[in-house]
Design a protein around this motif. Structure first.
Motif, short mmCIF file in Angstrom:
data_model
loop_
_atom_site.label_atom_id
_atom_site.label_comp_id
_atom_site.label_asym_id
_atom_site.label_seq_id
_atom_site.Cartn_x
_atom_site.Cartn_y
_atom_site.Cartn_z
N VAL A 92 -18.84 47.33 -9.74
CA VAL A 92 -18.19 46.80 -8.55
C VAL A 92 -18.77 47.54 -7.35
CG1 VAL A 92 -16.03 46.56 -7.30
CG2 VAL A 92 -16.09 46.17 -9.76
N ASP A 93 -19.34 46.78 -6.41
CA ASP A 93 -20.10 47.41 -5.34
C ASP A 93 -19.91 46.64 -4.04
OD1 ASP A 93 -22.03 48.62 -3.74
OD2 ASP A 93 -23.67 47.51 -4.65
N SER A 94 -19.36 47.29 -3.02
CA SER A 94 -19.16 46.62 -1.73
C SER A 94 -20.48 46.21 -1.10
CB SER A 94 -18.38 47.54 -0.78
OG SER A 94 -19.10 48.73 -0.54
N GLN A 95 -21.53 46.99 -1.34
CA GLN A 95 -22.83 46.63 -0.80
C GLN A 95 -23.38 45.36 -1.47
OE1 GLN A 95 -25.59 50.01 0.06
NE2 GLN A 95 -23.98 51.25 -0.88
N ALA A 97 -21.52 42.86 -2.31
CA ALA A 97 -20.85 41.76 -1.64
C ALA A 97 -21.51 41.43 -0.31
CB ALA A 97 -19.37 42.10 -1.43
N SER A 98 -21.86 42.44 0.47
CA SER A 98 -22.49 42.17 1.76
C SER A 98 -23.88 41.58 1.58
CB SER A 98 -22.56 43.45 2.61
OG SER A 98 -23.35 44.44 1.98
N ALA A 147 -14.31 38.37 -5.61
CA ALA A 147 -14.69 39.29 -4.54
C ALA A 147 -15.96 38.84 -3.83
CB ALA A 147 -14.85 40.69 -5.10
N ALA A 151 -16.27 37.39 0.06
CA ALA A 151 -17.15 38.01 1.05
C ALA A 151 -18.04 36.96 1.71
CB ALA A 151 -18.00 39.09 0.39
N THR A 283 -28.79 39.69 -4.29
CA THR A 283 -28.21 40.99 -3.94
C THR A 283 -28.55 41.99 -5.04
OG1 THR A 283 -26.19 42.09 -3.19
CG2 THR A 283 -25.98 40.61 -5.07
N THR A 285 -27.50 46.13 -6.48
CA THR A 285 -26.68 47.34 -6.37
C THR A 285 -27.60 48.56 -6.30
OG1 THR A 285 -24.84 46.37 -7.57
CG2 THR A 285 -24.97 48.76 -7.52
#
Length: 317
Positions: A92-95, A97-98, A147, A151, A283, A285
């Motif tokens: 799980v990685d917020s980067q 998502a962006s 998620a 985003a 994307t 990670t």
């Protein structure tokens, strides 16, 4: 962890050596073994995988963690020999998502604003305006509203697009997504698809979603719609996609995931004038995030605690 662990980095399709510096920085003294040089495997604590060769994980008798390199686990669970008693975790990685939101926004704008035609016109030295449609007039549907889908929705809403989302079951979404039209379940799928000028596939790959984007699915879209697949290649029935493009039912496709990767040299997607191919790069990670989450998950397991990103194997995500 009191003792330094031993990890196996396993993939049949990519060179996992790129992870070595991140793991060594996160855990000095860690022992890393990169497939196919795993030794006897008896002292390997965790395996970090992307499309591992079938049967390899089952040869590691004292394994405590199976860690996916990404958010998806379909590349793991299709191995019939995968041990079912070992915790299986995803990243799980917020980067992530962006990065996904940026790719999807590019794909939507590229199609909706006819950028492919403009590039061709530039090569031909032709000055000609394509039809201009303002973002609120263009409906973007996101199939798979977790998620990553949320985003993408935030980014598309900020540009002004009309956004709708579909997921398997009803659930609450954050207040900042109140403008999204939400659909759920098979009963509402046709209504969802009928309002998608661009459809973004972000579905998890499960037995229920494998081959989901077939002729019937594509026929439910408005004529001339644009398909953006950033899910998995197995979501799409390739022959049905090509037929929909040939008939005009589908206007264009932007594809970042394929049944076979790398995409074979002779595949018709390569030279199709209305298909944009990117090599599974929507994307990524960072290696540091993979190392940090893997070690945290292993520490939780060794301490008898549950990990926050363990997979429900029955659901497939």
């Amino acid at each position: 962890m009191s003792d330094t662990p031993t990890l196996a980095l396993v993939s049949a399709t990519i060179d996992m050596n790129y992870l070595r510096p991140a793991f060594e920085a996160a855990c000095p003294g860690i022992e890393l073994r990169i497939w196919p040089d795993l030794g006897d495997g008896n002292d390997i604590d965790a395996v970090v995988c992307w499309e591992p060769p079938p049967g390899v994980i089952a040869t590691l008798p004292k394994l405590k963690l199976i860690q996916s390199l990404a958010a998806g686990i379909d590349h793991l669970v299709r191995d019939p020999a995968l041990p079912d008693h070992i915790p299986l975790c995803r990243i799980v990685d917020s980067q992530m998502a962006s990065g996904m939101a940026a790719y999807v926004a590019w794909a939507v704008v590229h199609g909706q604003r006819h950028m492919g035609a403009y590039l061709a016109q530039q090569r031909a030295g032709e000055w000609r305006e394509q039809p201009v449609q303002h973002p609120p007039q263009h409906r973007v549907g996101i199939a798979g509203f977790g998620a990553l889908g949320q985003a993408c929705a935030r980014t598309l809403l900020s540009i002004g697009y009309a956004v709708r989302g579909w997921k398997r079951s009803a659930s609450e979404v954050p207040a900042d997504l109140a403008a999204v039209s939400l659909f759920h379940g098979d009963d509402q799928l046709a209504d969802f698809l009928s309002g998608c000028d661009t459809l973004v596939c972000l579905l998890p790959l499960t037995e229920a979603t494998r081959n989901r984007i077939d002729a019937r699915f594509l026929a439910a879209l408005p004529k001339g719609a644009h398909l953006v697949n950033v899910g998995r290649g197995d979501h799409v029935v390739d022959a049905d996609l090509l037929m929909a493009l040939a008939s005009g039912q589908l206007g264009a496709a932007t594809l970042d995931a394929f049944r076979t990767e790398p995409l074979p040299a002779g595949h018709p997607f390569w030279r199709h004038p209305r298909i944009t191919v990117t090599p599974h790069i929507a994307t990524r990670t960072p290696a540091s995030v993979i190392a940090r989450q893997t070690l945290a998950n292993l520490s939780a397991i060794l301490s008898g605690r549950a990990t926050e990103v363990a997979i429900d194997r029955h659901r497939g995500y």
